[in-house]
Design a protein around this motif. Sequence first.
Motif, PDB file in Angstrom:
ATOM      1  N   GLN A 178     -56.058 -57.863  63.129  1.00  0.00           N
ATOM      2  CA  GLN A 178     -54.809 -58.206  62.458  1.00  0.00           C
ATOM      3  C   GLN A 178     -54.664 -59.710  62.296  1.00  0.00           C
ATOM      4  O   GLN A 178     -54.336 -60.199  61.231  1.00  0.00           O
ATOM      5  CB  GLN A 178     -53.655 -57.641  63.301  1.00  0.00           C
ATOM      6  CG  GLN A 178     -52.296 -57.997  62.828  1.00  0.00           C
ATOM      7  CD  GLN A 178     -51.470 -56.735  62.665  1.00  0.00           C
ATOM      8  OE1 GLN A 178     -51.995 -55.637  62.454  1.00  0.00           O
ATOM      9  NE2 GLN A 178     -50.180 -56.873  62.772  1.00  0.00           N
ATOM     10  N   GLU A 179     -54.945 -60.436  63.383  1.00  0.00           N
ATOM     11  CA  GLU A 179     -54.803 -61.888  63.315  1.00  0.00           C
ATOM     12  C   GLU A 179     -55.594 -62.539  64.444  1.00  0.00           C
ATOM     13  O   GLU A 179     -55.693 -61.998  65.541  1.00  0.00           O
ATOM     14  CB  GLU A 179     -53.323 -62.285  63.420  1.00  0.00           C
ATOM     15  CG  GLU A 179     -53.099 -63.764  63.180  1.00  0.00           C
ATOM     16  CD  GLU A 179     -51.720 -64.073  62.583  1.00  0.00           C
ATOM     17  OE1 GLU A 179     -50.823 -63.214  62.671  1.00  0.00           O
ATOM     18  OE2 GLU A 179     -51.557 -65.186  62.026  1.00  0.00           O
ATOM     19  N   ALA A 183     -46.003 -48.966  71.745  1.00  0.00           N
ATOM     20  CA  ALA A 183     -44.915 -49.049  70.764  1.00  0.00           C
ATOM     21  C   ALA A 183     -45.366 -49.681  69.449  1.00  0.00           C
ATOM     22  O   ALA A 183     -44.909 -49.295  68.376  1.00  0.00           O
ATOM     23  CB  ALA A 183     -43.751 -49.846  71.364  1.00  0.00           C
ATOM     24  N   THR A 184     -46.287 -50.649  69.543  1.00  0.00           N
ATOM     25  CA  THR A 184     -46.684 -51.389  68.336  1.00  0.00           C
ATOM     26  C   THR A 184     -48.000 -50.906  67.744  1.00  0.00           C
ATOM     27  O   THR A 184     -48.311 -51.210  66.595  1.00  0.00           O
ATOM     28  CB  THR A 184     -46.861 -52.887  68.667  1.00  0.00           C
ATOM     29  OG1 THR A 184     -47.857 -52.995  69.710  1.00  0.00           O
ATOM     30  CG2 THR A 184     -45.561 -53.510  69.155  1.00  0.00           C
ATOM     31  N   GLY A 185     -48.803 -50.200  68.545  1.00  0.00           N
ATOM     32  CA  GLY A 185     -50.132 -49.791  68.086  1.00  0.00           C
ATOM     33  C   GLY A 185     -51.101 -50.953  68.006  1.00  0.00           C
ATOM     34  O   GLY A 185     -52.091 -50.905  67.277  1.00  0.00           O
ATOM     35  N   VAL A 234     -55.519 -60.262  67.789  1.00  0.00           N
ATOM     36  CA  VAL A 234     -54.715 -59.045  67.850  1.00  0.00           C
ATOM     37  C   VAL A 234     -55.407 -58.003  66.976  1.00  0.00           C
ATOM     38  O   VAL A 234     -55.734 -58.268  65.818  1.00  0.00           O
ATOM     39  CB  VAL A 234     -53.290 -59.307  67.339  1.00  0.00           C
ATOM     40  CG1 VAL A 234     -52.473 -58.020  67.341  1.00  0.00           C
ATOM     41  CG2 VAL A 234     -52.606 -60.369  68.196  1.00  0.00           C
ATOM     42  N   PHE A 235     -55.672 -56.844  67.558  1.00  0.00           N
ATOM     43  CA  PHE A 235     -56.329 -55.752  66.838  1.00  0.00           C
ATOM     44  C   PHE A 235     -55.396 -54.543  66.768  1.00  0.00           C
ATOM     45  O   PHE A 235     -54.500 -54.388  67.591  1.00  0.00           O
ATOM     46  CB  PHE A 235     -57.613 -55.327  67.562  1.00  0.00           C
ATOM     47  CG  PHE A 235     -58.722 -56.335  67.491  1.00  0.00           C
ATOM     48  CD1 PHE A 235     -59.669 -56.277  66.472  1.00  0.00           C
ATOM     49  CD2 PHE A 235     -58.832 -57.340  68.447  1.00  0.00           C
ATOM     50  CE1 PHE A 235     -60.705 -57.195  66.407  1.00  0.00           C
ATOM     51  CE2 PHE A 235     -59.862 -58.261  68.389  1.00  0.00           C
ATOM     52  CZ  PHE A 235     -60.799 -58.191  67.363  1.00  0.00           C
ATOM     53  N   ARG A 236     -55.670 -53.683  65.795  1.00  0.00           N
ATOM     54  CA  ARG A 236     -54.928 -52.441  65.678  1.00  0.00           C
ATOM     55  C   ARG A 236     -55.655 -51.359  66.482  1.00  0.00           C
ATOM     56  O   ARG A 236     -56.876 -51.199  66.356  1.00  0.00           O
ATOM     57  CB  ARG A 236     -54.842 -52.042  64.190  1.00  0.00           C
ATOM     58  CG  ARG A 236     -53.953 -50.835  63.908  1.00  0.00           C
ATOM     59  CD  ARG A 236     -53.390 -50.830  62.504  1.00  0.00           C
ATOM     60  NE  ARG A 236     -52.380 -51.867  62.312  1.00  0.00           N
ATOM     61  CZ  ARG A 236     -51.129 -51.794  62.798  1.00  0.00           C
ATOM     62  NH1 ARG A 236     -50.726 -50.717  63.470  1.00  0.00           N
ATOM     63  NH2 ARG A 236     -50.279 -52.775  62.608  1.00  0.00           N
ATOM     64  N   LYS A 259     -56.976 -62.992  58.783  1.00  0.00           N
ATOM     65  CA  LYS A 259     -55.932 -64.022  58.859  1.00  0.00           C
ATOM     66  C   LYS A 259     -56.067 -64.779  60.183  1.00  0.00           C
ATOM     67  O   LYS A 259     -56.047 -64.169  61.261  1.00  0.00           O
ATOM     68  CB  LYS A 259     -54.564 -63.330  58.782  1.00  0.00           C
ATOM     69  CG  LYS A 259     -53.387 -64.273  58.700  1.00  0.00           C
ATOM     70  CD  LYS A 259     -52.078 -63.483  58.662  1.00  0.00           C
ATOM     71  CE  LYS A 259     -50.904 -64.368  59.061  1.00  0.00           C
ATOM     72  NZ  LYS A 259     -49.764 -63.597  59.543  1.00  0.00           N
ATOM     73  N   SER A 260     -56.260 -66.093  60.104  1.00  0.00           N
ATOM     74  CA  SER A 260     -56.531 -66.866  61.316  1.00  0.00           C
ATOM     75  C   SER A 260     -55.643 -68.087  61.404  1.00  0.00           C
ATOM     76  O   SER A 260     -55.223 -68.635  60.388  1.00  0.00           O
ATOM     77  CB  SER A 260     -57.991 -67.323  61.339  1.00  0.00           C
ATOM     78  OG  SER A 260     -58.853 -66.231  61.192  1.00  0.00           O
TER      79      SER A 260
END
Lengths: 242, 242
Positions: free
Chosen positions: B44-45, B21-23, B84-86, B60-61
């Motif tokens: 992502q973070e 759902a979020t990718g 978190v990765f895409r 972004k950390s």
Amino acid sequence: MVVKSQIKFIKSLQQKKHRLATGLFVAEGMKMVSELLQTSIPAQEIYTTNPEFLQNHSVKSELVSEAELKRMSGLKSPNKVLAVFRIPEAAPPAFRDWTLLLDGVKDPGNMGTIIRLCDWFGISELLCSEDTVDCYNPKVLQATMGSIARVNIVYTDLEKAIIEAKLPVYGAFMEGENVYSTAWPEKGLLVMGNESHGISEKIKMVLNGKVSIPQFGRKSAESLNVATATAILLNEIRRPGA
Amino acid sequence: MVVKSQIKFIKSLQQKKHRLATGLFVAEGMKMVSELLQTSIPAQEIYTTNPEFLQNHSVKSELVSEAELKRMSGLKSPNKVLAVFRIPEAAPPAFRDWTLLLDGVKDPGNMGTIIRLCDWFGISELLCSEDTVDCYNPKVLQATMGSIARVNIVYTDLEKAIIEAKLPVYGAFMEGENVYSTAWPEKGLLVMGNESHGISEKIKMVLNGKVSIPQFGRKSAESLNVATATAILLNEIRRPGA
């Protein structure tokens, strides 16, 4: 009714030192136990929650409650049966064919897969360094299934065994001779090393050849897992034209 | 300070439906995260308990406490960092070389090993049936490491893909043609089936050939694990003289 001391004894066999001291090991689950009962490994006693399972075997068996089974089990969700088997005595290696040597393989899943591979490729002798994971570890058993009964597994001083074997010895390395151009002798020894550190310095000294599985494509892959590398090398040794 | 809703969101990515759902997907541990940060997969973070880890990346950390890390982690013992990765967008398969197809492989460890094998053998396209285990499952990631970034993994209707590819299709079976006498074409498709049930009936219908790895010795071994069989077959396809 199983007495407390019996439960404690069975539970203790989850640990290597108790398996070594008693010469016994535990197998769990309908599939695993049924398969081992068909092998030459002597069963000592069966504990089951399934009355039907009692009738099918001549082995001393006891009906237990689910709570009792849970207390003697090493699993989170025990599966109907647990059996105590006697560890078969390892025969001294005869070196009549190719022999596989494991130098410090630690992961139970890898060990189990490798034993199954020996069974598949007709490698009847597996020599393990003393610091290789115990093959009667419950997680190894889960990955070998009945194959463990068909391979003679010997824990020994690998260096001494290599010298006694008087056969060509090959070791698997990241940088060795291309395995596709290796002229394999009719019989010999193949050494696979530890998951992180490879083959130990001591054993490196007594090798006759170093072999590698070539990498294809972008050459970025880290390394092959020791069990998959063993699969490929045993296939290379056994395939016709090798 | 990480807010509650953020922790809940990250934790939800342990489940396939939330990843879809979020990718997004989660990777954990210093080694795993460091390796993925060096690939083309967009981060992502990052959340870490280690201040040093913050400085080395432009991503972004956020510095978190061990308790916070534990609450967002899927592991029993979280290891200093979670990121978190895409999920990279899968490119449509181009079939320029050999392609591997997985028909219902369920075990995360097998899936991870197979992705690493693709990377090693330069197989850049991996097609998976919709019922194959999700490759962004944390247990798969643990077994693939950085290899996941170097293989184009496509979840798709295998039957349709096979028809569109217009290439010879081989499936791995217990009883097929001896793999050592198979004349492999320059490119084609290789299908590996489910751990218990093998290749599905639907896919069997569209195969051009069935191949088997011969068993040696006493012919008592049950079967090869799907990951080790894949290792041997990819080696057979890639080795010179194949």
